[in-house]
Structure formats: C-alpha cells, structure tokens
Enzyme design. Structure first.
Site, short mmCIF file in Angstrom:
data_model
loop_
_atom_site.label_atom_id
_atom_site.label_comp_id
_atom_site.label_asym_id
_atom_site.label_seq_id
_atom_site.Cartn_x
_atom_site.Cartn_y
_atom_site.Cartn_z
N HIS A 1 32.51 -37.37 -18.62
CA HIS A 1 33.47 -36.51 -17.91
C HIS A 1 32.85 -35.97 -16.62
CE1 HIS A 1 35.17 -35.67 -22.15
NE2 HIS A 1 36.09 -36.37 -21.52
N LYS B 1 46.68 -33.23 -31.52
CA LYS B 1 45.27 -33.57 -31.67
C LYS B 1 44.53 -32.39 -32.29
CE LYS B 1 43.14 -36.89 -28.58
NZ LYS B 1 42.50 -37.10 -27.29
N ARG C 1 37.38 -46.61 -19.19
CA ARG C 1 36.19 -47.17 -19.82
C ARG C 1 36.45 -48.62 -20.18
NH1 ARG C 1 36.16 -42.08 -23.55
NH2 ARG C 1 38.30 -42.48 -22.98
N SER D 1 34.07 -38.32 -26.53
CA SER D 1 33.82 -37.08 -27.28
C SER D 1 33.76 -37.33 -28.78
CB SER D 1 34.89 -36.04 -26.95
OG SER D 1 34.89 -35.74 -25.59
#
Ligand code: ADP
Length: 159
Positions: A17, A41, A90, A128
């Site tokens: 990040h 979430k 990514r 994460s």
C-alpha cells in the site's frame, strides 16, 4: 490541484500500500487514502485503528491525508473534489475485479477516471490477508509491514 483518492480496506496497511501511495504522489498533487467501511468484510482492525496506522505510516509524507467512507465511493470522490480513483494491480486475479468495478463506476459517473498502478515485483504476492495469516501463527512480517504495524498485529493476536 489534482487530488486522487486511494480507497481500500487497509486491514492493515502493508509496504505494498505504501508503495502505491508514494508512486501516486509522483503523478498527483494530493492523495487521499480512504478507508472503506465495508459491512460485508470482517476486519481485524477497526476503522479508527486502520486510519491511525495509515496516519502514522505516512506522517513524514507531504500531501497525503487519510479519511474513511461508507456508501458509494463515487460520492466520496466528489466530496473530496477529486475525479481520480487510484488502485493497485498485483496479479491477473486483481484485474477481473477492478475491470468490472471501473466499468461500473464509469457507467454511473463518466467524469471519474480509475488509474491503476502496477505493483512492484517484490510486493506482487503481498496482501493484508497473508500478513494477518503469518502474524496469527507467529511468522515474521518484518519485510511486509512497518515495524509498528507488526507490533500491533502481535498485540491483536495475543488477545
Ligand atoms: P480492497 O479490499 O479494497 O482490495 P486492500 O486494502 O486489499 O483493499 O487494497 C487496496 C488497494 O491497494 C487495492 O487497489 C489493491 O490492489 C492495492 N494493493 C494492495 N496490496 C498491494 C500490493 N502489494 N501491490 C500493489 N497494490 C496493492
């Protein structure tokens, strides 16, 4: 002044990040890091904790601010007088999701543009969830998050 909004869960912030924030600052005058309050979430850190972590990690950086949003991201972007959403990419797996979301957002409001910044090779596997999994089972996350975040993770999992 060009302001970009960088939204995400940041649960917690990683070096991946931080890299995106730094690189976005090379393109835009201001970056607003926006912690999403996603009810679907389940997060390890509260919104307040996630904001505090990002603030601490970016305190030496000029032109970065941290905020949170619930509801439509596009509304938040407008509120910040911005028309740019920054996201990191990514693997190919990110692409599908981001592609759909960007097209959906454009349908709703074509004045807002999504800008994608490609991950640095070293961070392409980093997210994460992996950090949390490693920390939960006592693995080292030294190279993945700032030292003070590693400490906070240890505290969480000790509880
Ligand atoms: P979200 O739940 O919205 O995906 P994340 O906190 O997982 O929130 O990610 C926020 C943004 O940061 C996303 O655009 C994600 O692709 C990007 N990001 C996360 N980790 C990396 C990384 N290692 N390299 C590049 N971008 C990343």
């Amino acid at each position: 002044m060009r302001t970009a909004v960088y939204p995400g869960s940041f649960d917690p912030l990683t070096f991946g990040h931080l890299d995106i924030i730094k690189r976005a600052l090379r393109i835009f005058d201001n970056v607003v890091v926006a912690v999403g309050e996603n009810i679907e979430k389940e997060c390890l850190f509260s919104v307040a904790e996630r904001i505090a972590i990002i603030k601490e990690a970016t305190k030496g950086m000029k032109n970065v601010s941290v905020d949170h949003f619930s509801g439509l991201l596009l509304d938040f972007v407008k509120k910040k007088k911005s028309n740019v959403i920054v996201r990191g990419l990514r693997a190919v797996s990110d692409f599908e999701f981001e592609f759909q979301r960007a097209l959906m957002n454009r349908k709703v409001d074509s004045s807002v543009e999504a800008v994608f910044i490609m991950t640095r090779g070293a961070y392409c596997y980093l997210n994460s969830s992996i950090v949390k999994e490693m920390a939960r089972y006592g693995g080292s996350v030294k190279d993945l998050v700032p030292a003070f975040v590693e400490k906070k993770l240890r505290e969480k999992f000790r509880q």
